[in-house]
Each structure stands twice: as C-alpha cells, then as structure tokens.
Design a protein around this motif. Structure first.
Motif, PDB file in Angstrom:
ATOM      1  N   TYR A  65       0.848  -1.174  -0.113  1.00 20.93           N
ATOM      2  CA  TYR A  65       0.056   0.231  -0.031  1.00 20.93           C
ATOM      3  C   TYR A  65       0.895   1.147   0.055  1.00 20.93           C
ATOM      4  O   TYR A  65       0.686   2.347  -0.735  1.00 20.93           O
ATOM      5  CB  TYR A  65      -0.885  -0.088   1.163  1.00 20.93           C
ATOM      6  CG  TYR A  65      -1.847   1.303   1.404  1.00 20.93           C
ATOM      7  CD1 TYR A  65      -2.918   1.103   0.709  1.00 20.93           C
ATOM      8  CD2 TYR A  65      -1.253   2.380   2.115  1.00 20.93           C
ATOM      9  CE1 TYR A  65      -3.927   2.403   1.003  1.00 20.93           C
ATOM     10  CE2 TYR A  65      -2.220   3.394   2.413  1.00 20.93           C
ATOM     11  CZ  TYR A  65      -3.394   3.411   1.683  1.00 20.93           C
ATOM     12  OH  TYR A  65      -4.309   4.613   1.936  1.00 20.93           O
ATOM     13  N   LEU A  66       1.811   1.091   0.870  1.00 13.72           N
ATOM     14  CA  LEU A  66       2.659   2.388   0.941  1.00 13.72           C
ATOM     15  C   LEU A  66       3.665   2.765  -0.215  1.00 13.72           C
ATOM     16  O   LEU A  66       3.923   3.599  -0.783  1.00 13.72           O
ATOM     17  CB  LEU A  66       3.816   2.428   1.930  1.00 13.72           C
ATOM     18  CG  LEU A  66       2.968   2.365   3.639  1.00 13.72           C
ATOM     19  CD1 LEU A  66       4.333   1.914   4.596  1.00 13.72           C
ATOM     20  CD2 LEU A  66       2.202   3.676   3.699  1.00 13.72           C
ATOM     21  N   GLN A  67       3.966   1.413  -0.763  1.00 11.10           N
ATOM     22  CA  GLN A  67       4.914   1.401  -2.178  1.00 11.10           C
ATOM     23  C   GLN A  67       4.124   1.939  -3.238  1.00 11.10           C
ATOM     24  O   GLN A  67       4.492   2.754  -4.112  1.00 11.10           O
ATOM     25  CB  GLN A  67       5.555   0.124  -2.244  1.00 11.10           C
ATOM     26  CG  GLN A  67       6.264  -0.135  -3.401  1.00 11.10           C
ATOM     27  CD  GLN A  67       6.999  -1.584  -3.629  1.00 11.10           C
ATOM     28  OE1 GLN A  67       6.173  -2.251  -4.159  1.00 11.10           O
ATOM     29  NE2 GLN A  67       8.101  -1.690  -3.156  1.00 11.10           N
ATOM     30  N   ILE A 102       4.253   6.584  -0.554  1.00 11.73           N
ATOM     31  CA  ILE A 102       4.306   7.088   0.841  1.00 11.73           C
ATOM     32  C   ILE A 102       5.426   6.814   1.524  1.00 11.73           C
ATOM     33  O   ILE A 102       5.828   7.720   2.293  1.00 11.73           O
ATOM     34  CB  ILE A 102       2.914   6.648   1.746  1.00 11.73           C
ATOM     35  CG1 ILE A 102       1.610   7.030   0.915  1.00 11.73           C
ATOM     36  CG2 ILE A 102       2.860   7.185   2.919  1.00 11.73           C
ATOM     37  CD1 ILE A 102       0.439   6.358   1.512  1.00 11.73           C
ATOM     38  N   ALA A 152       4.140   2.663  10.818  1.00 16.89           N
ATOM     39  CA  ALA A 152       2.748   2.582  10.548  1.00 16.89           C
ATOM     40  C   ALA A 152       2.270   1.373  11.418  1.00 16.89           C
ATOM     41  O   ALA A 152       1.361   1.569  12.105  1.00 16.89           O
ATOM     42  CB  ALA A 152       2.438   2.235   9.157  1.00 16.89           C
ATOM     43  N   MET A 159       8.990   2.787   7.071  1.00 17.98           N
ATOM     44  CA  MET A 159       7.679   3.673   7.132  1.00 17.98           C
ATOM     45  C   MET A 159       6.643   2.599   7.429  1.00 17.98           C
ATOM     46  O   MET A 159       5.733   2.923   8.264  1.00 17.98           O
ATOM     47  CB  MET A 159       7.304   4.522   5.962  1.00 17.98           C
ATOM     48  CG  MET A 159       5.989   5.133   5.960  1.00 17.98           C
ATOM     49  SD  MET A 159       5.688   6.247   7.126  1.00 17.98           S
ATOM     50  CE  MET A 159       6.313   7.676   6.070  1.00 17.98           C
ATOM     51  N   ALA A 160       6.734   1.458   6.795  1.00 16.91           N
ATOM     52  CA  ALA A 160       5.666   0.278   6.888  1.00 16.91           C
ATOM     53  C   ALA A 160       6.022  -0.220   8.541  1.00 16.91           C
ATOM     54  O   ALA A 160       4.956  -0.536   9.072  1.00 16.91           O
ATOM     55  CB  ALA A 160       5.855  -0.774   6.096  1.00 16.91           C
ATOM     56  N   ALA A 187       0.025  10.316   4.112  1.00 17.42           N
ATOM     57  CA  ALA A 187       0.765  10.038   5.244  1.00 17.42           C
ATOM     58  C   ALA A 187      -0.414  10.304   6.450  1.00 17.42           C
ATOM     59  O   ALA A 187      -0.419   9.412   7.456  1.00 17.42           O
ATOM     60  CB  ALA A 187       1.941  10.726   5.577  1.00 17.42           C
ATOM     61  N   LEU A 210      -3.476   8.376   6.784  1.00 15.98           N
ATOM     62  CA  LEU A 210      -3.141   6.827   6.928  1.00 15.98           C
ATOM     63  C   LEU A 210      -3.024   6.663   8.596  1.00 15.98           C
ATOM     64  O   LEU A 210      -3.286   5.828   9.109  1.00 15.98           O
ATOM     65  CB  LEU A 210      -1.709   6.581   6.334  1.00 15.98           C
ATOM     66  CG  LEU A 210      -1.100   5.047   6.553  1.00 15.98           C
ATOM     67  CD1 LEU A 210      -1.843   4.089   6.053  1.00 15.98           C
ATOM     68  CD2 LEU A 210       0.379   5.322   6.040  1.00 15.98           C
TER      69      LEU A 210
END
Length: 385
Positions: free
Chosen positions: A222-224, A228, A237, A233-234, A284, A287
């Motif tokens: 999703y981030l990729q 984001i 999150a 970051m994953a 971001a 999210l």
C-alpha cells in the motif's frame, strides 16, 4: 511477577505472523519468480499449523504440565521464526513459517487459558485487557525492530523472534508449575457441552481477523503503490497501530464498565471509519490517523471476545474454549487475503484501496446489526422485569 510472566506469553502471539510485515516487499523482490501472493503467504502460512495445534493444545492442557507445554511452544516459536531468515528458497521459507505456527498454536490458547484458570470476574476482564495490551506491546517492539532490521536486510528482520529467549527466562523463574489433576480432566471434558457457544465466539473472531489482517498483509505494498514510504515507514505505521491497541487494552476494564453493552457497537463504528479513511485518503497523515482508530477498535474487540468465551463456562478449563477461538482467529488470518481480495474484486474492483472500502461497508453493517441487537435485547429485558 506472575502477571508479568503470563502476560509475556501474550507478547509473542497475536502479531507473530505479521512481525516481518515491513520486510514483505523486500522478500518478494529477493525471489525473482515470486508474486505478491508470496508476501501474503509469508504472513499467513503460520495459520495452517496454528489451527490444528491450538485444538491439540486444548486437549493436552488437561494431561500435560502447562510449563512443559509453554517450553515446547517457545522452542518451536524461535526455531521457525528465526529460521525463516536462513531461507534460500520459497519452500524452505514457508516451511519455517509453518514451524513458527506450531509454536504459536501451543502458546496462544495457553496465554489466555491460564488467565481464565487463575482469575475471574472483573479482575479477569482487567487481565484480559492487559493481555491484549501485552500482545500489542510485543507488536510495537516487533514492528519497530523489524522495520529497522529490514532496512539492512530482509533476513535480519527474522531475528526479532529471538525475543522468545527473554520470555522463556520469565516463564522459568516466575510461572508456577501446575500439573493436571483428575478434577481438571473431568472439567475440561465438560467443554464439549459448550462447543456451540465456543464456535459462535470463534466466528466473531474469524471475521474480526479477516478484516484486521488486511492491514499487515497489504501495508508495505500500500505504501509502495501510493509512494508514501518504504519498509521503515511500514514498520512505523504498524507500530503506531499496535501502540493504539496497547493503550486501549490498558483501559479495557474501565471502558467496559463505562460503555457497558455498547462497547462492541462503538468499537465496530470506529473500526469502519478506519477502513474508510484508508480507502479514501491515501496519504501519510490520514494513514496514521486511520491506523490509530483501527488499533483502538482492535484493542477492545479481541479482549471482549476472549472474555466472552471464558465466561461461557466459568467452571471448565480456561484453555478449552480459548483453543477453539484461537483456531478461528488464525483461520481468519490465513483467509484474510483470499476473502478480502475476492470480495472487493466482485463489489468495487481490484486494488488495496478497494479492499479497505469493502471492509468499511462490511464492518459498518456489522455495527448496525450490533446496535439493533443491543436495542432489542434491552427491550426484551424490560418486558421480562
């Protein structure tokens, strides 16, 4: 210290399969012939062995000393967990994930069942909330470490399973030994009479995990896809989400008293809003706000179900009911990418955002049913009094 020893088991369980979620994208990239489904299988394969082992543990708990079972579970947990980092092929990687599942399948029903065997009433509900908080604390630690380790190498992320060593030490020194007695054997057999109730609670847990696990299996992609962030970051999150669950779990006993029968309805509403945020605002700040809401709901729904199943049969072995619910829990984890992907494809189309939109609608309907059930139950009680 007994509480700490027991709660430490919870730290190893719920998020065990998702502990390496931040490294999923890197794992897929390492195996050139792998599809996105490989990453999802890395997270869900443990459920294949957790399900039968949880049921077997429910039977063994009345025949084998619980400390022996805990030691066995931690051994398989560390072997299969850390062993995944040595994988040179997809079959070897997935086989290690299956070994991890054996360990979790032993530990999870014990982590909740021991609580039900020792405490009761409001104190048990409080400890259930703390157990949920502990599992999420383990998730926070795992996600942060995994995200940082994955930035070095996806193999390094599997080292987080060696945290089982610290839990083993706590269990060795502080968990009292308890051998099964003839009375316990007779009581555990009574659990068969409550099987229907166990299954109903289990179905609730199954649906909860189908929804919740859509985040760990999809967050890195999703981030990729929305540009984001990366694996770090994953990890952040997931840590934020589990931190929210942790804090909510700490206050579960007070929330239950304050909201009474409305706690589940409120939690489902918050759950639905979190998925709507993920589907509609792929950036971001929204999210992280959505993940905080998701963690809050999850932090109350899991202990509510576990408290409910142990209240079903106060005089039977605590592990009997939790072993059934544990099986449904991990069945939901395993089925999550299949059910959510296919369902969203039929309703809104393919894509991770559409998966979350589908879940927002489904959980919203569950919230409405919960409110209607609560109102009709209250009216029924008034008519009979």
């Amino acid at each position: 210290m007994i509480r700490i020893a027991i709660l430490s088991l919870s730290m190893l369980t719920v998020m065990s399969g998702a502990a390496v979620a931040p490294a999923v994208a890197d794992i897929i990239a390492y195996f050139p012939n792998a599809s996105d489904m490989l990453g999802k299988m890395v997270l869900t394969t443990p459920a294949l062995t957790i399900i039968p082992m949880a049921l077997i543990t429910g039977l063994l708990s009345s025949r084998v000393a619980r400390k022996s079972l805990v030691y066995t579970g931690i051994f398989f947990y560390m072997l299969g967990g850390a062993g995944g980092g040595l994988a040179t092929s997809i079959p070897f990687l997935l086989s290690m994930r299956a070994v991890l599942g054996i360990g979790v399948g032993i530990l999870m029903p014990l982590s909740t069942g021991i609580i039900a065997d020792i405490w009761s009433g409001d104190e048990k509900a409080k400890i259930m909330g703390l157990a949920s908080a502990s599992s999420n604390l383990g998730g926070i630690i795992a996600m942060l470490l995994s995200g940082m380790l994955a930035a070095v190498s996806w193999r390094a992320s599997f080292l987080i399973y060696l945290l089982g060593i610290a839990v083993w030490v706590l269990i060795f020194f502080f968990l009292p030994e308890k051998h099964p007695s003839p009375v316990e054997k007779r009581q555990s057999s009574q659990g068969i009479g409550f099987l229907g109730s166990y299954i109903r609670w289990g179905l609730g847990m199954f649906l909860l995990m189908v929804a919740f696990y859509s985040i760990p299996v999809n967050i890195a992609l999703y981030l990729q896809s929305h540009e984001i962030g990366d694996s770090r970051m994953a990890g952040l999150a997931m840590a934020v989400m589990t931190a929210s669950s942790f804090l909510t779990g700490l206050t579960y006993g007070n929330l239950k008293k304050a909201l009474r029968g409305w706690l589940s309805s409120v939690s489902l509403l918050i759950f639905a809003l979190s998925y709507y945020g993920l589907s509609t605002f792929p950036s971001a700040l929204p999210l992280f706000c959505s993940l905080v809401l998701n963690g809050m709901a999850f932090g109350t729904l899991v202990p509510s179900i576990m408290d409910g199943v142990t209240r079903t049969a106060e005089n039977s072995s605590g592990t009997a009911g939790t072993s059934v619910v544990t099986s449904f829990l991990f069945a939901g984890q395993f089925a999550s990418p299949l059910i959510t992907g296919e369902t969203s494809g039929l309703i809104f189309g393919s894509g991770i955002s559409n998966i979350y939109l589908t879940l927002a609608c489904g959980v919203g309907l569950a919230c409405i049913f919960s409110v209607v059930f609560r109102i009709t139950t209250a009216k029924r009680v008034q008519l009979t009094t």
